[in-house]
Design an enzyme around this catalytic site. Structure first.
Site, PDB file in Angstrom:
ATOM      1  N   ARG A  12      22.421  -9.203  71.038  1.00 18.78           N
ATOM      2  CA  ARG A  12      23.697  -8.924  70.355  1.00 18.78           C
ATOM      3  C   ARG A  12      23.835  -9.814  69.114  1.00 18.78           C
ATOM      4  O   ARG A  12      23.032 -10.728  68.897  1.00 18.78           O
ATOM      5  CB  ARG A  12      24.894  -9.097  71.294  1.00 18.78           C
ATOM      6  CG  ARG A  12      25.077 -10.490  71.838  1.00 18.78           C
ATOM      7  CD  ARG A  12      26.162 -10.477  72.919  1.00 18.78           C
ATOM      8  NE  ARG A  12      26.280 -11.760  73.590  1.00 18.78           N
ATOM      9  CZ  ARG A  12      27.147 -12.717  73.247  1.00 18.78           C
ATOM     10  NH1 ARG A  12      27.963 -12.529  72.235  1.00 18.78           N
ATOM     11  NH2 ARG A  12      27.182 -13.855  73.917  1.00 18.78           N
ATOM     12  N   GLY A  13      24.864  -9.539  68.335  1.00 16.06           N
ATOM     13  CA  GLY A  13      25.203 -10.379  67.189  1.00 16.06           C
ATOM     14  C   GLY A  13      24.104 -10.424  66.135  1.00 16.06           C
ATOM     15  O   GLY A  13      23.413  -9.438  65.865  1.00 16.06           O
ATOM     16  N   ARG A  34      20.456 -12.273  79.105  1.00 14.67           N
ATOM     17  CA  ARG A  34      20.798 -12.935  80.368  1.00 14.67           C
ATOM     18  C   ARG A  34      21.542 -11.970  81.274  1.00 14.67           C
ATOM     19  O   ARG A  34      22.581 -12.289  81.815  1.00 14.67           O
ATOM     20  CB  ARG A  34      21.625 -14.191  80.099  1.00 14.67           C
ATOM     21  CG  ARG A  34      20.817 -15.280  79.406  1.00 14.67           C
ATOM     22  CD  ARG A  34      21.622 -16.528  79.196  1.00 14.67           C
ATOM     23  NE  ARG A  34      22.777 -16.280  78.331  1.00 14.67           N
ATOM     24  CZ  ARG A  34      23.736 -17.175  78.092  1.00 14.67           C
ATOM     25  NH1 ARG A  34      23.662 -18.365  78.641  1.00 14.67           N
ATOM     26  NH2 ARG A  34      24.744 -16.868  77.300  1.00 14.67           N
ATOM     27  N   ASP A  48      16.968 -17.460  80.285  1.00 13.32           N
ATOM     28  CA  ASP A  48      17.930 -18.468  79.835  1.00 13.32           C
ATOM     29  C   ASP A  48      17.093 -19.579  79.213  1.00 13.32           C
ATOM     30  O   ASP A  48      16.286 -20.218  79.905  1.00 13.32           O
ATOM     31  CB  ASP A  48      18.726 -18.980  81.044  1.00 13.32           C
ATOM     32  CG  ASP A  48      19.777 -19.998  80.642  1.00 13.32           C
ATOM     33  OD1 ASP A  48      19.559 -20.737  79.650  1.00 13.32           O
ATOM     34  OD2 ASP A  48      20.813 -20.069  81.317  1.00 13.32           O
ATOM     35  N   TYR A 140      27.826 -29.089  67.975  1.00 13.37           N
ATOM     36  CA  TYR A 140      27.161 -27.946  67.333  1.00 13.37           C
ATOM     37  C   TYR A 140      26.445 -28.371  66.040  1.00 13.37           C
ATOM     38  O   TYR A 140      25.279 -28.023  65.812  1.00 13.37           O
ATOM     39  CB  TYR A 140      28.224 -26.885  67.038  1.00 13.37           C
ATOM     40  CG  TYR A 140      27.732 -25.601  66.426  1.00 13.37           C
ATOM     41  CD1 TYR A 140      27.109 -24.635  67.204  1.00 13.37           C
ATOM     42  CD2 TYR A 140      27.920 -25.339  65.071  1.00 13.37           C
ATOM     43  CE1 TYR A 140      26.673 -23.436  66.644  1.00 13.37           C
ATOM     44  CE2 TYR A 140      27.492 -24.146  64.504  1.00 13.37           C
ATOM     45  CZ  TYR A 140      26.870 -23.195  65.294  1.00 13.37           C
ATOM     46  OH  TYR A 140      26.443 -22.018  64.742  1.00 13.37           O
ATOM     47  N   ILE A 173      29.640 -15.472  59.412  1.00 12.58           N
ATOM     48  CA  ILE A 173      29.122 -14.123  59.614  1.00 12.58           C
ATOM     49  C   ILE A 173      30.043 -13.399  60.601  1.00 12.58           C
ATOM     50  O   ILE A 173      30.514 -14.008  61.565  1.00 12.58           O
ATOM     51  CB  ILE A 173      27.681 -14.168  60.195  1.00 12.58           C
ATOM     52  CG1 ILE A 173      26.818 -15.252  59.505  1.00 12.58           C
ATOM     53  CG2 ILE A 173      27.023 -12.806  60.134  1.00 12.58           C
ATOM     54  CD1 ILE A 173      26.522 -15.069  58.045  1.00 12.58           C
TER      55      ILE A 173
HETATM   56  N1  LIG Z   1      28.366 -16.030  63.614  1.00 15.50           N
HETATM   57  C1  LIG Z   1      28.293 -16.936  62.650  1.00 15.50           C
HETATM   58  O1  LIG Z   1      29.123 -16.946  61.723  1.00 15.50           O
HETATM   59  C2  LIG Z   1      27.194 -17.946  62.653  1.00 15.50           C
HETATM   60  C3  LIG Z   1      27.151 -18.841  61.604  1.00 15.50           C
HETATM   61  C4  LIG Z   1      26.129 -19.774  61.555  1.00 15.50           C
HETATM   62  C5  LIG Z   1      25.170 -19.803  62.535  1.00 15.50           C
HETATM   63  N2  LIG Z   1      25.219 -18.921  63.558  1.00 15.50           N
HETATM   64  C6  LIG Z   1      24.166 -19.002  64.567  1.00 15.50           C
HETATM   65  O2  LIG Z   1      23.516 -17.757  64.668  1.00 15.50           O
HETATM   66  C7  LIG Z   1      23.046 -17.570  66.000  1.00 15.50           C
HETATM   67  C8  LIG Z   1      23.576 -16.250  66.539  1.00 15.50           C
HETATM   68  O3  LIG Z   1      24.986 -16.291  66.452  1.00 15.50           O
HETATM   69  P1  LIG Z   1      25.920 -15.044  66.823  1.00 15.50           P
HETATM   70  O4  LIG Z   1      27.156 -15.212  66.023  1.00 15.50           O
HETATM   71  O5  LIG Z   1      25.142 -13.798  66.784  1.00 15.50           O
HETATM   72  O6  LIG Z   1      26.281 -15.456  68.327  1.00 15.50           O
HETATM   73  P2  LIG Z   1      26.777 -14.589  69.540  1.00 15.50           P
HETATM   74  O7  LIG Z   1      27.239 -13.240  69.079  1.00 15.50           O
HETATM   75  O8  LIG Z   1      27.712 -15.469  70.284  1.00 15.50           O
HETATM   76  O9  LIG Z   1      25.407 -14.395  70.378  1.00 15.50           O
HETATM   77  C9  LIG Z   1      24.749 -15.533  70.891  1.00 15.50           C
HETATM   78  C10 LIG Z   1      23.441 -15.095  71.484  1.00 15.50           C
HETATM   79  O10 LIG Z   1      22.785 -16.241  72.042  1.00 15.50           O
HETATM   80  C11 LIG Z   1      22.436 -15.939  73.383  1.00 15.50           C
HETATM   81  N3  LIG Z   1      22.406 -17.150  74.203  1.00 15.50           N
HETATM   82  C12 LIG Z   1      23.343 -18.113  74.305  1.00 15.50           C
HETATM   83  N4  LIG Z   1      22.954 -19.058  75.188  1.00 15.50           N
HETATM   84  C13 LIG Z   1      21.745 -18.662  75.661  1.00 15.50           C
HETATM   85  C14 LIG Z   1      20.824 -19.198  76.601  1.00 15.50           C
HETATM   86  N5  LIG Z   1      21.058 -20.338  77.263  1.00 15.50           N
HETATM   87  N6  LIG Z   1      19.670 -18.523  76.834  1.00 15.50           N
HETATM   88  C15 LIG Z   1      19.394 -17.366  76.196  1.00 15.50           C
HETATM   89  N7  LIG Z   1      20.233 -16.808  75.301  1.00 15.50           N
HETATM   90  C16 LIG Z   1      21.390 -17.441  75.039  1.00 15.50           C
HETATM   91  C17 LIG Z   1      23.497 -14.976  73.846  1.00 15.50           C
HETATM   92  O11 LIG Z   1      23.058 -14.289  74.995  1.00 15.50           O
HETATM   93  P3  LIG Z   1      24.101 -13.621  76.039  1.00 15.50           P
HETATM   94  O12 LIG Z   1      24.421 -12.249  75.493  1.00 15.50           O
HETATM   95  O13 LIG Z   1      23.344 -13.587  77.302  1.00 15.50           O
HETATM   96  O14 LIG Z   1      25.296 -14.519  76.075  1.00 15.50           O
HETATM   97  C18 LIG Z   1      23.623 -14.092  72.610  1.00 15.50           C
HETATM   98  O15 LIG Z   1      22.577 -13.162  72.563  1.00 15.50           O
HETATM   99  C19 LIG Z   1      23.525 -18.785  66.806  1.00 15.50           C
HETATM  100  O16 LIG Z   1      22.491 -19.725  66.898  1.00 15.50           O
HETATM  101  C20 LIG Z   1      24.663 -19.317  65.959  1.00 15.50           C
HETATM  102  O17 LIG Z   1      24.848 -20.694  66.162  1.00 15.50           O
HETATM  103  C21 LIG Z   1      26.221 -17.990  63.643  1.00 15.50           C
END
Ligand SMILES: NC(=O)c1ccc[n+]([C@@H]2O[C@H](COP(=O)([O-])OP(=O)(O)OC[C@H]3O[C@@H](n4cnc5c(N)ncnc54)[C@H](OP(=O)(O)O)[C@@H]3O)[C@@H](O)[C@H]2O)c1
Length: 234
Positions: A12-13, A34, A48, A140, A173
């Site tokens: 996702r995401g 997961r 995980d 973070y 994002i």
């Molecule tokens: N959104 C933003 O604005 C933004 C900005 C800067 C950086 N980021 C970084 O970009 C990355 C993706 O962000 P996102 O916004 O797409 O986040 P998100 O929608 O919250 O998705 C997070 C993803 O990480 C997985 N995840 C979390 N803990 C895990 C674990 N222990 N083992 C395996 N998978 C795990 C989740 O899996 P589940 O579906 O199983 O929970 C999900 O697929 C992250 O590293 C985030 O810090 C995001």
């Protein structure tokens, strides 16, 4: 040439957009999940990343089904925001364990086969917060800053083997992660972003796609912001 790609958190995401971009260009793409459903066209492995045994098993499974991982996108990440004085040991360590140690673990496992192949691409999804800091995100930001040191050390260790390690640092994002932000904070951030908007997930995927390409073979140890100018100067 089609590659075998692993995107952690690719269910996702931002991770899903990255995975779909690789799949669209014909690569064999595995994503960790997961327990959630995995979108069509992607190969799901239950994992995980905080559990070393699950990471090892996931790589074994991908290697058996799709071949050795040639492109690793360490994207999985979590937040547990609160101010320093209120942050618990658990809030700090869970974020470090997922975002930094989980990425290190995957990189270490991927490196084995990349070294043998003398080719590999590692891309770590950091954050603007890791470069400029952010109140309420000591855990973070520290984890995301750590990815820069991780990628640059891998670059120094493995660079001569045609393995690159780069960092993408997204700003704001549109995803589930930012949907949690209170409206007042969103408005404040919008005012600080020279680009005047949050980005779409595909804009991060495009940067990752480039760093994984053959054309980017001489780019390594770099930090590529995708942030509309939010983190300029850091
Ligand atoms: N959104 C933003 O604005 C933004 C900005 C800067 C950086 N980021 C970084 O970009 C990355 C993706 O962000 P996102 O916004 O797409 O986040 P998100 O929608 O919250 O998705 C997070 C993803 O990480 C997985 N995840 C979390 N803990 C895990 C674990 N222990 N083992 C395996 N998978 C795990 C989740 O899996 P589940 O579906 O199983 O929970 C999900 O697929 C992250 O590293 C985030 O810090 C995001």
């Amino acid at each position: 040439m089609p590659r075998t790609v692993l995107v952690t958190g690719g269910n996702r995401g931002i991770g899903l957009a990255i995975a779909q971009r690789f799949a669209k260009q014909g690569d064999r793409v595995a994503v960790t999940h997961r327990g959630s459903d995995v979108p069509a066209g992607l190969y799901g492995v239950r994992c995980d990343i905080t559990d070393p045994a699950q990471v090892d098993a996931a790589f074994d499974q991908i290697e058996a089904e799709l071949g050795p991982v040639e492109v690793l996108v360490a994207n999985a990440g979590i937040t547990a925001d609160t101010l320093l004085l209120r942050m618990s040991e658990e809030q700090f360590s869970s974020v470090l364990e997922t975002n930094l140690a989980g990425s290190w673990r995957c990189a270490k496992r991927a490196a084995k086969k990349m070294l043998r192949a003398r080719w590999g691409r590692m891309i770590f999804i950091s954050s603007v917060a890791g470069l400029s800091g952010n109140p309420g995100q000591t855990n973070y930001a520290a984890s995301k800053a750590g990815l820069v040191g991780l990628a640059r050390s891998i670059t120094r260790e493995l660079g001569s083997r045609n393995i690159t390690a780069n960092v993408v640092a997204p700003g704001m994002i549109e995803t589930d992660m930012t949907a949690e932000l209170p409206q007042a904070r969103r408005d404040q951030l919008l005012g600080e972003i020279p680009g005047g908007r949050f980005a779409q997930v595909d804009e991060v995927a495009a940067a990752v796609g480039f760093l994984a390409s053959d054309e980017a073979g001489y780019i390594t140890g770099a930090v590529l912001p995708v942030d509309g100018g939010l983190g300029m100067g850091h």
